[in-house]
Design a protein around this motif. Structure first.
Motif, PDB file in Angstrom:
ATOM      1  N   GLY A 363      -3.877   5.587   1.498  1.00 27.35           N
ATOM      2  CA  GLY A 363      -4.073   7.022   1.335  1.00 27.35           C
ATOM      3  C   GLY A 363      -2.929   7.707   0.618  1.00 27.35           C
ATOM      4  O   GLY A 363      -2.441   7.237  -0.410  1.00 27.35           O
ATOM      5  N   THR A 364      -2.431   8.801   1.188  1.00 25.78           N
ATOM      6  CA  THR A 364      -1.448   9.659   0.534  1.00 25.78           C
ATOM      7  C   THR A 364      -0.167   8.951   0.094  1.00 25.78           C
ATOM      8  O   THR A 364       0.293   9.183  -1.032  1.00 25.78           O
ATOM      9  CB  THR A 364      -1.089  10.841   1.451  1.00 25.78           C
ATOM     10  OG1 THR A 364      -2.282  11.589   1.725  1.00 25.78           O
ATOM     11  CG2 THR A 364      -0.076  11.762   0.779  1.00 25.78           C
ATOM     12  N   PRO A 365       0.445   8.100   0.917  1.00 27.92           N
ATOM     13  CA  PRO A 365       1.693   7.461   0.468  1.00 27.92           C
ATOM     14  C   PRO A 365       1.555   6.735  -0.869  1.00 27.92           C
ATOM     15  O   PRO A 365       2.457   6.802  -1.711  1.00 27.92           O
ATOM     16  CB  PRO A 365       2.014   6.482   1.605  1.00 27.92           C
ATOM     17  CG  PRO A 365       1.386   7.086   2.806  1.00 27.92           C
ATOM     18  CD  PRO A 365       0.121   7.712   2.307  1.00 27.92           C
ATOM     19  N   PHE A 366       0.422   6.068  -1.080  1.00 26.53           N
ATOM     20  CA  PHE A 366       0.260   5.361  -2.347  1.00 26.53           C
ATOM     21  C   PHE A 366      -0.220   6.285  -3.453  1.00 26.53           C
ATOM     22  O   PHE A 366       0.186   6.137  -4.611  1.00 26.53           O
ATOM     23  CB  PHE A 366      -0.701   4.180  -2.189  1.00 26.53           C
ATOM     24  CG  PHE A 366      -0.705   3.279  -3.386  1.00 26.53           C
ATOM     25  CD1 PHE A 366       0.402   2.489  -3.675  1.00 26.53           C
ATOM     26  CD2 PHE A 366      -1.791   3.227  -4.240  1.00 26.53           C
ATOM     27  CE1 PHE A 366       0.421   1.669  -4.795  1.00 26.53           C
ATOM     28  CE2 PHE A 366      -1.785   2.403  -5.352  1.00 26.53           C
ATOM     29  CZ  PHE A 366      -0.674   1.622  -5.630  1.00 26.53           C
ATOM     30  N   ALA A 367      -1.041   7.249  -3.125  1.00 21.00           N
ATOM     31  CA  ALA A 367      -1.493   8.220  -4.129  1.00 21.00           C
ATOM     32  C   ALA A 367      -0.303   8.981  -4.700  1.00 21.00           C
ATOM     33  O   ALA A 367      -0.246   9.252  -5.906  1.00 21.00           O
ATOM     34  CB  ALA A 367      -2.499   9.179  -3.511  1.00 21.00           C
ATOM     35  N   ASP A 368       0.661   9.321  -3.856  1.00 20.21           N
ATOM     36  CA  ASP A 368       1.862  10.015  -4.328  1.00 20.21           C
ATOM     37  C   ASP A 368       2.696   9.120  -5.245  1.00 20.21           C
ATOM     38  O   ASP A 368       3.390   9.616  -6.134  1.00 20.21           O
ATOM     39  CB  ASP A 368       2.717  10.453  -3.132  1.00 20.21           C
ATOM     40  CG  ASP A 368       2.063  11.576  -2.338  1.00 20.21           C
ATOM     41  OD1 ASP A 368       1.132  12.210  -2.860  1.00 20.21           O
ATOM     42  OD2 ASP A 368       2.490  11.801  -1.183  1.00 20.21           O
ATOM     43  N   ALA A 407       4.508  -3.474 -11.902  1.00 22.23           N
ATOM     44  CA  ALA A 407       4.822  -4.551 -10.957  1.00 22.23           C
ATOM     45  C   ALA A 407       5.337  -3.970  -9.637  1.00 22.23           C
ATOM     46  O   ALA A 407       4.993  -4.454  -8.553  1.00 22.23           O
ATOM     47  CB  ALA A 407       5.849  -5.502 -11.555  1.00 22.23           C
ATOM     48  N   GLU A 408       6.167  -2.935  -9.732  1.00 22.81           N
ATOM     49  CA  GLU A 408       6.705  -2.301  -8.520  1.00 22.81           C
ATOM     50  C   GLU A 408       5.602  -1.594  -7.734  1.00 22.81           C
ATOM     51  O   GLU A 408       5.575  -1.644  -6.493  1.00 22.81           O
ATOM     52  CB  GLU A 408       7.793  -1.296  -8.905  1.00 22.81           C
ATOM     53  CG  GLU A 408       9.067  -1.932  -9.421  1.00 22.81           C
ATOM     54  CD  GLU A 408       9.773  -2.724  -8.342  1.00 22.81           C
ATOM     55  OE1 GLU A 408      10.210  -2.116  -7.347  1.00 22.81           O
ATOM     56  OE2 GLU A 408       9.862  -3.956  -8.484  1.00 22.81           O
ATOM     57  N   LEU A 413       2.223  -1.531  -2.948  1.00 22.05           N
ATOM     58  CA  LEU A 413       0.858  -1.489  -2.417  1.00 22.05           C
ATOM     59  C   LEU A 413       0.692  -2.587  -1.365  1.00 22.05           C
ATOM     60  O   LEU A 413       0.134  -2.344  -0.285  1.00 22.05           O
ATOM     61  CB  LEU A 413      -0.152  -1.685  -3.554  1.00 22.05           C
ATOM     62  CG  LEU A 413      -1.625  -1.776  -3.129  1.00 22.05           C
ATOM     63  CD1 LEU A 413      -2.071  -0.496  -2.420  1.00 22.05           C
ATOM     64  CD2 LEU A 413      -2.514  -2.050  -4.349  1.00 22.05           C
ATOM     65  N   PHE A 414       1.196  -3.769  -1.669  1.00 24.22           N
ATOM     66  CA  PHE A 414       1.099  -4.866  -0.702  1.00 24.22           C
ATOM     67  C   PHE A 414       2.009  -4.619   0.499  1.00 24.22           C
ATOM     68  O   PHE A 414       1.582  -4.741   1.661  1.00 24.22           O
ATOM     69  CB  PHE A 414       1.473  -6.181  -1.381  1.00 24.22           C
ATOM     70  CG  PHE A 414       1.425  -7.366  -0.459  1.00 24.22           C
ATOM     71  CD1 PHE A 414       0.230  -8.020  -0.208  1.00 24.22           C
ATOM     72  CD2 PHE A 414       2.581  -7.820   0.176  1.00 24.22           C
ATOM     73  CE1 PHE A 414       0.184  -9.115   0.666  1.00 24.22           C
ATOM     74  CE2 PHE A 414       2.544  -8.906   1.044  1.00 24.22           C
ATOM     75  CZ  PHE A 414       1.338  -9.553   1.282  1.00 24.22           C
ATOM     76  N   ALA A 415       3.281  -4.300   0.251  1.00 23.52           N
ATOM     77  CA  ALA A 415       4.249  -4.145   1.336  1.00 23.52           C
ATOM     78  C   ALA A 415       3.831  -3.037   2.302  1.00 23.52           C
ATOM     79  O   ALA A 415       3.894  -3.208   3.529  1.00 23.52           O
ATOM     80  CB  ALA A 415       5.634  -3.857   0.761  1.00 23.52           C
ATOM     81  N   MET A 416       3.414  -1.905   1.780  1.00 25.57           N
ATOM     82  CA  MET A 416       3.035  -0.791   2.655  1.00 25.57           C
ATOM     83  C   MET A 416       1.748  -1.090   3.406  1.00 25.57           C
ATOM     84  O   MET A 416       1.546  -0.609   4.529  1.00 25.57           O
ATOM     85  CB  MET A 416       2.930   0.495   1.851  1.00 25.57           C
ATOM     86  CG  MET A 416       4.290   1.032   1.409  1.00 25.57           C
ATOM     87  SD  MET A 416       4.270   2.759   0.837  1.00 25.57           S
ATOM     88  CE  MET A 416       3.397   2.599  -0.715  1.00 25.57           C
TER      89      MET A 416
END
Length: 452
Positions: A363-368, A407-408, A413-416
């Motif tokens: 959700g928001t953490p990755f969208a940001d 890449a980051e 995306l995977f780590a979170m």
């Protein structure tokens, strides 16, 4: 950690054939055993010639015969067990007299003899892990300068060391403990101080195979690496076995006191950067993660996604991996992660649908982090992944697909997602988002999105 010792060495099946030699261990290069003879006893055979004469010869070793799962050694009455060794010149040994042999090894146990690689067991293990102390983030040591704080008659420097309580979690049949170690230093006459460190201790209910204990440690190593942003190398490992107890002068066993077995291993992907991490350089610490309960859930989560975790963390542990390989490895891990997480069979969802599911799970953490609309970002990821998989135009033109920040983005995306699965506190995600490294990624994404 290094070793440089002289001793006698032999194979478990040939205890009566001990060969003198020098053993050197280096954490980067592994073990090097230089022998004055051969580990396998020399056996000469007769070749009867047509004229009746007998010619002596020896059969050449095969590559398989030059591999030694276990080698025993004794150095000043101390037991050594060398693991996963192979002879560098064994195949070429052909002289009719015993020749010097040169052996490489990938691990060593000091303090015990084991006869079977699968039989290496312990019920306790202590791991010294780089950056763990800073990541735990406590105030075990405080330093004051009373004469500068309005106390002219007070001490010049006052150092206070407090034993912090341990953090304890349960995982399967083991207790996982992070404990505080305080050690006085100096001669107390010319200098004095305190070394402060946090260690990882694993205590299994019953003796467990070495791999089970090290799997727990490597999964926690991944968590500390993600949190600190620097490779949390395992610097030292000490094992204990219930049968290896100390004895008093009368030879009676003291069950509460164990003999240590020091384990040296070529841990994969060691970092060349050994500088300590600063507290303000970390992405999150243990308190922000949520404490020991999250550690237990992290271990359960990473046990479920162990293959995916190792593939992604390999992209962080080494600087030698090409950018294209980082992207390809992380894409493959994300695809596999979604198959396991949602239970949707491989042929029932596209790669794009799987990456979308992981992004929407955050959700928001990755969208940001990605800034641009998710659909547009997904197109870039699919294009990069397809170019890599099929050597498409982007790969053929310049040998590079995507950019560093892509890449980051995939890595986070995977780590979170793993942190989400483990039930990490919101404070961890907030801290990650505020980190200057992530803010740089956001700035790069904004610039790219504005230019399109």
């Amino acid at each position: 950690m290094t070793l440089d010792v002289l001793g006698y060495w032999w194979l478990p099946d040939h205890e009566d054939h001990k060969v003198p030699g020098r053993f050197i261990w280096d954490a980067e290069e592994g073990g090097d055993l230089d022998l004055l003879g051969e580990l396998i006893p020399l056996e000469l055979k007769d070749n009867v010639l047509a004229d009746g004469r007998v010619q002596k010869y020896r059969e050449r070793r095969t590559k398989l015969q030059s591999q030694f799962p276990i080698i025993h050694g004794e150095v000043r009455r101390q037991a050594f067990t060398l693991l996963d060794s192979f002879s560098l010149n064994g195949v070429g040994l052909s002289d009719l007299e015993e020749s010097p042999e040169h052996v490489a090894t990938n691990g060593v146990l000091v303090g015990a003899w084991y006869t079977d690689r699968d039989g290496i067991e312990a019920d306790r293990a202590i791991f010294h892990m780089r950056h763990l102390t800073t990541w735990v983030d406590t105030d075990s040591i405080t330093t004051r300068y009373p004469h500068m704080d309005g106390e002219p008659d007070g001490p010049y420097i006052a150092i206070t060391a407090r034993q912090a309580p341990a953090y304890i979690a349960r995982f399967e049949n083991a207790e996982v403990r992070l404990f505080n170690e305080l050690e006085p230093t100096g001669d107390r006459d010319t200098h004095s101080g305190v070394n402060h460190a946090w260690r990882l201790a694993i205590r299994a209910d019953d003796a467990s195979q070495l791999e089970k204990l090290t799997d727990i440690a490597t999964n926690l190593r991944a968590l500390v690496t993600i949190g600190t942003g620097k490779t949390a190398d395992i610097e030292k490992t000490v094992l204990q076995h219930p049968k290896l107890v100390k004895r008093n002068l009368a030879g009676e066993a003291l069950p509460k006191f164990r003999n240590d077995i020091t384990y040296y291993s070529r841990w994969s992907h060691r970092s060349s950067d050994t500088a300590p991490v600063g507290r303000h350089d970390m992405y999150f610490d243990l308190a922000q993660l949520g404490g020991p309960d999250v550690i237990a859930r992290w271990l359960a989560t990473t046990a479920r996604y162990s293959t995916e975790l190792r593939r992604v963390m390999a992209t962080r542990y080494t600087d030698a991996m090409y950018l294209e390989d980082r992207i390809a490895n992380t894409c493959a891990a994300l695809e596999s992660f979604d198959i396991v997480r949602r239970g949707v069979p491989k042929d029932e969802a596209t790669f794009k649908e799987r990456i979308r599911a992981s992004a929407e799970n955050l959700g928001t953490p990755f969208a940001d982090l990605i800034v641009e609309p998710l659909d547009e970002w997904l197109k870039e990821v699919v294009r990069a992944r397809n170019d890599l998989a099929h050597h498409g135009a982007g790969f053929r033109l310049n040998g590079s697909v995507g950019e560093h920040f892509l890449a980051e983005q995939l890595y986070w995306l995977f780590a979170m997602n793993l942190l989400r699965e483990a039930g990490a506190d919101d404070a961890a995600f907030e801290s990650i988002g505020k980190h200057r490294g992530l803010q740089w990624l956001v700035g790069q994404a904004r610039e790219r999105h504005a230019a399109e």
